[in-house]
Design a protein around this motif. Structure first.
Motif, mmCIF file in Angstrom:
data_model
loop_
_atom_site.group_PDB
_atom_site.id
_atom_site.type_symbol
_atom_site.label_atom_id
_atom_site.label_comp_id
_atom_site.label_asym_id
_atom_site.label_seq_id
_atom_site.Cartn_x
_atom_site.Cartn_y
_atom_site.Cartn_z
ATOM 1 N N LEU A 79 -5.890 -11.466 11.812
ATOM 2 C CA LEU A 79 -4.771 -10.334 12.333
ATOM 3 C C LEU A 79 -4.610 -9.430 11.121
ATOM 4 C CD1 LEU A 79 -2.737 -12.854 14.343
ATOM 5 C CD2 LEU A 79 -4.110 -10.897 15.025
ATOM 6 N N LEU A 80 -4.532 -9.889 9.932
ATOM 7 C CA LEU A 80 -4.391 -8.915 8.693
ATOM 8 C C LEU A 80 -5.258 -8.047 8.563
ATOM 9 C CD1 LEU A 80 -2.188 -11.054 7.854
ATOM 10 C CD2 LEU A 80 -3.200 -10.828 5.452
ATOM 11 N N ALA A 81 -6.627 -8.059 9.054
ATOM 12 C CA ALA A 81 -7.535 -7.360 8.869
ATOM 13 C C ALA A 81 -7.530 -6.510 10.181
ATOM 14 C CB ALA A 81 -9.184 -7.778 9.020
ATOM 15 N N PHE A 82 -7.181 -6.792 11.225
ATOM 16 C CA PHE A 82 -6.945 -5.877 12.530
ATOM 17 C C PHE A 82 -5.926 -4.842 12.288
ATOM 18 C CE2 PHE A 82 -4.707 -5.142 16.448
ATOM 19 C CZ PHE A 82 -5.577 -4.865 17.159
ATOM 20 N N PHE A 83 -4.778 -5.377 11.944
ATOM 21 C CA PHE A 83 -3.741 -4.632 11.769
ATOM 22 C C PHE A 83 -3.708 -3.504 10.400
ATOM 23 C CE2 PHE A 83 -1.125 -7.931 13.655
ATOM 24 C CZ PHE A 83 -0.950 -7.092 15.046
ATOM 25 N N MET A 84 -4.606 -3.845 9.294
ATOM 26 C CA MET A 84 -4.569 -3.130 8.156
ATOM 27 C C MET A 84 -5.759 -1.744 8.787
ATOM 28 S SD MET A 84 -6.027 -4.240 4.442
ATOM 29 C CE MET A 84 -6.083 -3.040 3.145
ATOM 30 N N PHE A 85 -6.792 -1.952 9.489
ATOM 31 C CA PHE A 85 -7.717 -1.083 9.729
ATOM 32 C C PHE A 85 -7.597 -0.612 11.179
ATOM 33 C CE2 PHE A 85 -9.839 -3.663 6.419
ATOM 34 C CZ PHE A 85 -10.053 -2.893 5.591
ATOM 35 N N VAL A 186 0.064 8.868 7.836
ATOM 36 C CA VAL A 186 -0.125 7.556 8.275
ATOM 37 C C VAL A 186 -0.846 6.697 6.920
ATOM 38 C CG1 VAL A 186 -1.514 6.009 9.830
ATOM 39 C CG2 VAL A 186 -0.628 8.100 10.491
ATOM 40 N N GLN A 187 -1.894 7.308 6.325
ATOM 41 C CA GLN A 187 -2.482 6.479 5.411
ATOM 42 C C GLN A 187 -1.460 6.575 4.066
ATOM 43 O OE1 GLN A 187 -5.947 9.397 4.715
ATOM 44 N NE2 GLN A 187 -7.225 7.532 5.628
ATOM 45 N N THR A 188 -0.561 7.689 3.984
ATOM 46 C CA THR A 188 0.390 7.646 2.870
ATOM 47 C C THR A 188 1.527 6.716 3.005
ATOM 48 O OG1 THR A 188 -0.086 10.082 2.529
ATOM 49 C CG2 THR A 188 1.987 9.282 1.646
ATOM 50 N N MET A 189 1.966 6.609 4.250
ATOM 51 C CA MET A 189 2.993 5.647 4.780
ATOM 52 C C MET A 189 2.321 4.198 4.397
ATOM 53 S SD MET A 189 5.906 7.090 5.598
ATOM 54 C CE MET A 189 6.894 6.043 6.342
ATOM 55 N N PHE A 190 1.122 3.797 4.859
ATOM 56 C CA PHE A 190 0.696 2.607 4.820
ATOM 57 C C PHE A 190 0.635 2.198 3.563
ATOM 58 C CE2 PHE A 190 -2.625 -0.760 5.060
ATOM 59 C CZ PHE A 190 -2.205 -1.423 6.053
ATOM 60 N N THR A 191 -0.037 2.932 2.637
ATOM 61 C CA THR A 191 -0.227 2.509 1.135
ATOM 62 C C THR A 191 1.367 2.691 0.560
ATOM 63 O OG1 THR A 191 -0.780 5.088 0.621
ATOM 64 C CG2 THR A 191 -2.252 3.461 0.575
ATOM 65 N N ALA A 192 2.152 3.379 0.934
ATOM 66 C CA ALA A 192 3.504 3.149 0.282
ATOM 67 C C ALA A 192 3.919 2.076 0.731
ATOM 68 C CB ALA A 192 4.309 4.450 0.981
ATOM 69 N N LEU A 238 4.913 5.922 12.427
ATOM 70 C CA LEU A 238 4.847 5.941 11.191
ATOM 71 C C LEU A 238 5.603 4.720 10.468
ATOM 72 C CD1 LEU A 238 4.930 9.673 10.090
ATOM 73 C CD2 LEU A 238 2.881 8.253 10.020
ATOM 74 N N PHE A 239 6.782 4.726 10.976
ATOM 75 C CA PHE A 239 7.703 3.515 10.701
ATOM 76 C C PHE A 239 7.144 2.113 10.668
ATOM 77 C CE2 PHE A 239 11.011 0.547 11.774
ATOM 78 C CZ PHE A 239 11.814 0.551 10.349
ATOM 79 N N PHE A 240 6.557 1.990 12.006
ATOM 80 C CA PHE A 240 5.831 0.619 12.231
ATOM 81 C C PHE A 240 4.663 0.263 11.303
ATOM 82 C CE2 PHE A 240 8.780 0.607 15.787
ATOM 83 C CZ PHE A 240 8.883 -0.516 16.188
ATOM 84 N N ARG A 241 3.876 1.399 11.021
ATOM 85 C CA ARG A 241 2.897 0.774 10.184
ATOM 86 C C ARG A 241 3.218 0.848 8.600
ATOM 87 N NH1 ARG A 241 -1.222 -0.993 11.758
ATOM 88 N NH2 ARG A 241 -2.603 0.056 9.992
ATOM 89 N N PHE A 242 4.345 1.407 8.251
ATOM 90 C CA PHE A 242 5.067 1.234 7.227
ATOM 91 C C PHE A 242 5.493 -0.330 6.877
ATOM 92 C CE2 PHE A 242 9.078 1.000 4.449
ATOM 93 C CZ PHE A 242 8.477 1.625 3.056
ATOM 94 N N GLY A 243 6.100 -0.941 8.053
ATOM 95 C CA GLY A 243 6.508 -2.193 8.085
ATOM 96 C C GLY A 243 5.362 -2.952 8.071
ATOM 97 N N VAL A 244 4.400 -2.629 8.903
ATOM 98 C CA VAL A 244 3.438 -3.986 9.069
ATOM 99 C C VAL A 244 2.444 -3.915 7.659
ATOM 100 C CG1 VAL A 244 1.329 -2.420 9.623
ATOM 101 C CG2 VAL A 244 1.568 -4.625 10.398
#
Length: 590
Positions: A79-85, A186-192, A238-244
């Motif tokens: 699931l980590l790989a699923f949500f990450m990519f 989205v990429q910025t929020m995820f890496t942040a 964006l907020f949910f991707r930041f949290g995950v």
């Protein structure tokens, strides 16, 4: 426990014994063969004096309990790989056209092709423009056909996507015609989120324990991962991707710490490598679902649904006994060990359990400031941080390069995902043959070399016969580079976890993960600047520094797992006092 052993070895290095059965070192140097023998001698003595390792031997090196524990850490990695990519498939390219349904009021029987032909301007090559439309007029259809429309403006009533077969975030929230830059957010929020999560949850794991942070990460995957299917706006997404992203890094750190502190010897390395193999399985799982499901919300609903059975981890995941002991919870540590022994159908002698003692005051006061105050710990963390930056930068550079080549999106995920499994399995052979340090050096060297070639080859002049094959050559190098870097990731986690003491292991992993996220962000920023020399220069510099620092790091294979900070201070003091012991001390890790 380890401190007494270190003191003995340091004392021998200052005053070499005269017995013929013992090693004799010159006053200021000793031969490589003597260093290797001394290294093996120290490893054997450390293992014999490590009372915790002795108890784990009695519990069973890899019995039923350990196999269940390792199996439990495997499942969430899918699931980590699923949500990450997942973003790769939720932002599929779309070709939009302005919504010109106003003309249907003039003649509702117009076909879609006729509607577009009458209301959209064309490019010089004859295709319809995607972000402009003709101004509506109060004419009849015959006048529009006879005189045509001349005045254009930007889209006023939204967009249509006639050529799109799947529903993605792009046509859900109309991220086109100027708004397409929001996808970079989205990429910025995820890496942040990775950056902040590395800082926060490494520290939290050392304070609250591995069990608590694993449960927190699974809760985060449930809320922010599965919950992303129900967002109503792009900013909510964006907020949910930041949290995950924070939940992802939280689980990655805590699960590695738990496996490291429960397992001994080669089983520790094998477990972490297999855990990362399941991460590659998760990439293929995501790719298969994205290929078959027609809607991005279905992708999160179906792909994220397996997170709910993980709620059972509340009852079945054990706490790390090493962490419990370092936090002064002696009785609870004994209970966990006795439970593991009962599952393995073993009995721990009371005399052996009684040898476990509470740590001293220095352990209870361990904090993130020790990474600055302790010279040895600071050096190891900075070296590992540089290595991790190079890995993060190189890996993301290769991924972005493969995307820029126009390769099929499913190919860019399936082939590297399949290749990463044998890459990580090869690490088992490397670790057994050449140890942690040189395995990391070899995999990182090859991965960074491929990254450097991928960046520099397109800028060279090639004969026509070779220029046509350049794209295929670069794709091959990207795949080989990701193969090596995936292997280096697995080696890196094993190596770093063994270098850091139990009281600050998760915090240290968080700090070096911070360097990895910094490398990823640097790759994203530089790729958008469209500079030719800067990516090559940064790749070369980061790789050179990382490879240099790899040679300075101590070997941890066969060494006792460090638990506290006390002997870090002893190592730093002795290195400053006696240059003869410097090489020996560096072999011990922190």
């Amino acid at each position: 426990v380890a401190t007494g052993n270190n003191c003995k070895v340091k004392k021998r290095s200052r005053h070499p014994p005269t017995s013929s059965n013992q090693l004799e070192a010159p006053e200021h140097s000793h031969s490589p063969s003597q260093e290797m023998l001394l290294h093996r001698s120290r490893a054997t003595e450390a293992q014999q004096d490590d009372k915790f390792a002795n108890i784990l031997d009695v519990v069973g090196e890899f019995g039923t309990f350990q196999r269940k524990l390792v199996g439990l850490t495997f499942i969430p990695n899918i699931l980590l790989a699923f949500f990450m990519f997942a973003d790769i498939f939720t932002f599929t390219a779309q070709k939009p056209y302005c919504n010109t349904s106003w003309i249907l009021a003039v003649d509702p029987n117009l076909s879609e092709a006729q509607q577009l032909n009458l209301t959209l301007p064309r490019e010089p090559n004859g295709s319809f423009q995607t972000c402009l439309m003709y101004l509506p007029v109060a004419w009849d259809l015959e006048s529009i056909i006879q005189f045509g429309l001349n005045h254009t403006e930007s889209c006023q009533d939204g967009w249509i996507y006639p050529e799109t077969k799947k529903r993605s975030l792009v046509n859900e929230f109309d991220l086109v015609c100027g708004k397409d830059r929001d996808t970079e957010g989205v990429q910025t929020m995820f890496t942040a989120g990775l950056l902040i999560g590395s800082l926060i949850f490494g520290f939290v794991s050392d304070k609250l324990g591995r069990y608590a942070t694993i449960l927190m990460s699974l809760l985060g995957l449930t809320i922010f991962g599965f919950g992303a299917a129900f967002v109503n706006t792009f900013h909510q997404y964006l907020f949910f991707r930041f949290g995950v992203s924070q939940a992802l890094v939280c689980y990655a750190i805590s699960s590695v710490c738990l496996a490291t502190e429960w397992l001994i010897g080669q089983h520790r390395a094998h477990a972490i490598i297999l855990e990362h193999c399941f991460f590659s399985v998760g990439v293929m799982y995501l790719t298969g679902l994205a290929y078959t499901l027609p809607h991005w919300r279905l992708l999160f609903l179906v792909g994220g649904a397996p997170v709910f059975p993980l709620i059972s981890y509340i009852w079945i995941v054990p706490e790390s006994p090493r962490w419990l002991l370092m936090k002064g919870k002696l009785e609870k540590a004994k209970q966990v060990l006795c439970y593991a022994a009962s599952v393995n159908r073993k009995v721990i002698p009371l005399s052996l359990l009684d040898k476990l003692q509470l740590p001293g005051k220095k352990v209870t006061k361990a904090s993130v400031l020790d990474f600055y105050n302790n010279t040895h710990l600071r050096k190891v963390t900075l070296m590992m941080g540089c290595v991790w930056f190079a890995v993060g930068y190189s890996y993301f550079t290769l991924s972005l390069k493969l995307k820029d080549l126009g390769v099929n999106i499913h190919f860019t995920q399936v082939v590297p995902g399949i290749m990463e499994v044998p890459a990580r399995l090869c690490c088992i052979f490397l670790l057994e043959q050449i140890g942690r340090k040189w395995s990391l050096f070899a995999t990182l060297c090859h991965g960074c070399l491929m990254c450097f070639l991928v960046l520099i080859l397109p800028s060279l002049r090639w004969p026509r016969c070779l220029a046509t094959e350049l794209k295929s050559m670069i794709v091959l190098m990207v795949v080989l580079g990701e193969f090596s870097l995936a292997a280096s990731v697995s080696v890196f986690f094993i190596y770093t976890a063994e270098l850091l003491p139990t009281v600050l292991r998760a915090t240290g992993l968080g700090l070096v993960s911070l360097a990895w996220a910094s490398g990823a962000i640097s790759s994203l920023v530089i790729s958008h600047q469209k500079l030719t020399l800067l990516p090559i220069f940064l790749c070369w510099v980061s790789a050179a520094l990382a490879l240099f620092f790899c040679t300075l790091l101590p070997e941890t294979q066969g060494q006792a797992l460090p638990d506290n900070l006390e002997h870090c201070f002893l190592q730093t003091r002795n290195m400053a006092e006696d240059p003869l012991t410097e090489d020996v001390v560096l072999m011990d890790g922190c």
